[in-house]
Design an enzyme around this catalytic site. Structure first.
Site, mmCIF file in Angstrom:
data_model
loop_
_atom_site.group_PDB
_atom_site.id
_atom_site.type_symbol
_atom_site.label_atom_id
_atom_site.label_comp_id
_atom_site.label_asym_id
_atom_site.label_seq_id
_atom_site.Cartn_x
_atom_site.Cartn_y
_atom_site.Cartn_z
ATOM 1 N N ASP A 1 33.953 67.576 86.092
ATOM 2 C CA ASP A 1 35.079 68.308 85.505
ATOM 3 C C ASP A 1 36.428 67.729 85.917
ATOM 4 O O ASP A 1 37.298 67.461 85.076
ATOM 5 C CB ASP A 1 35.049 69.780 85.932
ATOM 6 C CG ASP A 1 33.726 70.463 85.673
ATOM 7 O OD1 ASP A 1 32.690 69.883 86.022
ATOM 8 O OD2 ASP A 1 33.726 71.584 85.152
ATOM 9 N N ASP B 1 30.024 72.353 88.659
ATOM 10 C CA ASP B 1 29.982 73.624 87.930
ATOM 11 C C ASP B 1 28.856 73.697 86.916
ATOM 12 O O ASP B 1 28.150 74.691 86.826
ATOM 13 C CB ASP B 1 31.338 73.826 87.262
ATOM 14 C CG ASP B 1 31.338 74.968 86.260
ATOM 15 O OD1 ASP B 1 30.583 75.924 86.473
ATOM 16 O OD2 ASP B 1 32.093 74.903 85.287
ATOM 17 N N LYS B 2 28.649 72.698 86.109
ATOM 18 C CA LYS B 2 27.638 72.781 85.055
ATOM 19 C C LYS B 2 26.251 72.426 85.578
ATOM 20 O O LYS B 2 25.238 72.874 85.040
ATOM 21 C CB LYS B 2 28.009 71.860 83.878
ATOM 22 C CG LYS B 2 29.439 72.033 83.379
ATOM 23 C CD LYS B 2 29.788 73.475 83.094
ATOM 24 C CE LYS B 2 31.255 73.653 82.809
ATOM 25 N NZ LYS B 2 32.152 73.415 83.935
ATOM 26 N N CYS C 1 36.233 70.133 96.530
ATOM 27 C CA CYS C 1 37.494 70.560 97.117
ATOM 28 C C CYS C 1 37.368 72.012 97.565
ATOM 29 O O CYS C 1 36.552 72.776 97.050
ATOM 30 C CB CYS C 1 38.639 70.381 96.129
ATOM 31 S SG CYS C 1 38.476 71.336 94.621
ATOM 32 N N GLU D 1 37.941 72.988 79.523
ATOM 33 C CA GLU D 1 38.725 73.733 80.496
ATOM 34 C C GLU D 1 40.200 73.346 80.336
ATOM 35 O O GLU D 1 40.525 72.179 80.164
ATOM 36 C CB GLU D 1 38.266 73.425 81.921
ATOM 37 C CG GLU D 1 36.887 73.964 82.231
ATOM 38 C CD GLU D 1 36.446 73.642 83.651
ATOM 39 O OE1 GLU D 1 37.169 72.891 84.344
ATOM 40 O OE2 GLU D 1 35.383 74.121 84.057
ATOM 41 N N SER E 1 39.266 76.373 84.384
ATOM 42 C CA SER E 1 38.671 75.911 85.632
ATOM 43 C C SER E 1 38.786 76.979 86.698
ATOM 44 O O SER E 1 39.671 77.839 86.645
ATOM 45 C CB SER E 1 39.390 74.641 86.088
ATOM 46 O OG SER E 1 39.181 74.398 87.460
#
Length: 559
Positions: free
Chosen positions: A85, A127-128, A198, A447, A473
């Site tokens: 992302d 995320d995915k 992060c 996003e 996001s």
């Protein structure tokens, strides 16, 4: 024969006289006879050398495999992928991120079913990737465990915490003359002290939290710092524990119940997690045969307090949440709202995990009697602009913007909105409408972190809002309302909003309305011409023709 043969799946695949060729082939990769006699466990990795959250995962996989071998199994590692992302924001590449979730699930299904593994350990970061892995676990219903790649401690530059959004917002600060180019590069160079995700409530870190809360990962493992000795030890224990699940035939269908999903949703909202989890929970639940909808989120949001103010909505990093007690401590803080009887892959019930948990820092994890906010961080809005629903992270919105009336300014894509914000041509009191960015119309439902960061960087976070049929996001902060349903490409009213229209936002009332008469809307539809599809070949063309709307989890047809 298949129905009456009680041997393990891998035994049927690799043992016996007639499977000589299969063994010969695997021996070409160094396997020995004894390894075929043991349960064969898929170790599904997402290592790649250009994404920090995946860079260290070979080491994690080695620890998982060591645990499997110590417990008497044969690990078999293969890799899936992460369309990253944070490396695709505000670009065409972002269109490919959400669609990758379902491909990850499909890829795992193909490999695990094709090779007839007995169980699997899923090592995800991103995320995915994480929800895709949960979807695969639910779909295959083989003994399965997860371990998250983990966050890295927040970077620091000149006494300032450097989160993902700090760097992105820094671009706007530089354009306004508030940050030098050298200091912007300083933020860029000091964002990551180590590999890992992060340290903010990104969608990936949110997924690490909710997969643990779902019961698919060992307690405390969802927030452990990336590559730390704590994580490597958890990885070994994960490898050992999967062997117990195989022997005891404990499958995801016993874990992924309605009560487990509700527990995890409450935890996600209590920590101020990413709006993306709304989308992913609907997709994961569908694979598990559980009904989760916008209405489910709305109901739970109203009875779930926000207990942690993670960045970008607050000062705390995910590693600081870990130090404060992690997911078990959040479950403890939620108290009676949590279903204690839910089983987990650890062998302990949620109640047993809660009883062992300690809240180490009540500045980070508030108690339910002293919440950050009385309701959950995510609100579902409805109204004439979003009759099917929309999502906002209310914890990231200034109170002055909770109830407001703004004038629409319409953009057909994110890049145009960013250009306008960078050019300082957006006036206070504007509702920035970005449309044709949904699952079908995008395609891919990008996003909008680039747009929200440009908005905040322009100093408009308390006077303007952004409304889109795209998504946001986990690093997004400010008045950002996404997932507007129906999207423009599916006949949503957002398609006929015009510049100057009044947009009414009322977060407390959960309302998002367009102040235009029905007669005027009908007249606009009469002259409406839909835009040409952006992508006319390849996977994304197929995706746009088959993907479900955001309100149904943006799933591909697999039922």
């Amino acid at each position: 024969m298949e129905k009456t043969d009680k041997r393990r799946r891998s035994q049927k695949q690799f043992t016996g006289l007639e499977r000589s060729l299969q063994r010969a082939w695997a021996k070409g990769a160094g396997l020995i006879d004894e390894e075929f006699e043991r349960p064969m466990i898929a170790v599904v990795n997402t290592y790649q050398d250009f994404s920090p959250e995946n860079f260290h995962l070979r080491q994690v996989a080695d620890a998982v495999k060591a645990g499997i071998r110590m417990a008497g199994g044969t690990p078999c590692e293969f890799n899936t992928f992460h369309v990253t992302d944070s490396e695709t924001f505000a670009s065409v590449g972002m269109r490919y991120v959400l669609p990758s979730r379902d491909v990850v699930a499909d890829m795992i299904e193909l490999m695990v079913e094709g090779h007839r593994f007995d169980g699997m350990v899923l090592i995800g970061s991103g995320d995915k990737v994480m929800p895709g892995m949960v979807m695969a676990a639910a779909r295959l219903d083989l003994p399965a465990m997860m371990i998250y790649g983990g966050p890295t401690p927040v970077g620091r530059y000149r006494g300032r915490k450097v989160f993902l959004e700090t760097v992105y917002d820094g671009v706007g600060e530089h354009l306004r003359g508030e940050l030098s180019l050298a200091d912007l590069k300083g933020l860029e160079d000091n964002h990551f002290p180590f590999s890992g995700a992060c340290d903010t409530a990104t969608s990936g870190n949110t997924a690490g939290i909710y997969t643990e809360a779902l019961g698919l990962a060992l307690p405390h493992s969802g927030t452990l710092p990336a590559g730390s000795n704590y994580q490597l030890r958890a990885a070994k224990y994960t490898g050992m524990r999967i062997m117990d699940l195989v022997r005891e035939d404990i499958r995801p269908s016993t874990i992924l119940t309605k009560q487990a999903f509700e527990n995890a949703m409450r935890v996600g909202m209590a920590v101020g997690g990413s709006t993306n989890m709304v989308l992913h929970f609907m997709a994961m639940a569908k694979e598990a045969g559980v009904d989760v909808s916008f209405d489910t989120w709305d109901k739970l949001s109203r009875t779930t307090p926000t207990l942690v103010k993670l960045a970008p909505s607050g000062p705390w990093g995910v590693t600081e949440l870990n130090d404060a007690g992690g997911v078990p401590a959040v479950l403890r803080a939620l108290g009676e709202r949590v279903n204690r009887t839910v089983p987990t892959v650890s062998g302990k019930s949620v109640g047993e995990i809660v009883d062992e948990a300690v809240i180490e820092n009540e500045q980070v994890i508030h108690t339910a009697s002293d919440p950050v906010e009385p309701e959950g961080s995510l609100f579902i809005l409805k109204g004439s602009l979003a009759p099917g629903g929309a999502v906002v992270k209310a914890s990231g919105v200034a109170k002055s913007m909770w109830k407001t009336v703004l004038k629409a300014r319409v953009f057909e894509d994110e890049e145009s909105a960013i250009d306008a914000l960078r050019a300082d041509s957006i006036a206070p009191g504007t509702c920035i409408i970005i449309r044709n960015e949904g699952t079908k119309g995008g395609p891919g439902m990008r996003e909008m972190l680039g747009a929200t960061s440009a908005l905040m960087g322009a100093g408009l976070g308390e006077t303007c809002a952004l409304v889109t049929d795209g998504r946001f996001s986990g690093a997004t902060h400010g008045p950002a309302i996404g997932y507007v349903t129906p999207e423009a490409a599916r006949g949503g009213v957002i398609a006929v909003v015009k510049g100057g229209d009044e947009i009414h936002i009322d977060l407390a009332a959960r309302k998002l309305d367009l102040d235009v008469s029905q007669a005027e809307i009908d007249a606009r539809w009469a002259s409406y011409v839909a835009p040409e599809p952006r992508i006319k070949r390849g996977y994304m063309k197929f995706y746009s023709e088959h993907v479900a709307p955001a309100s149904e989890g943006a799933v591909m047809p697999r039922f």
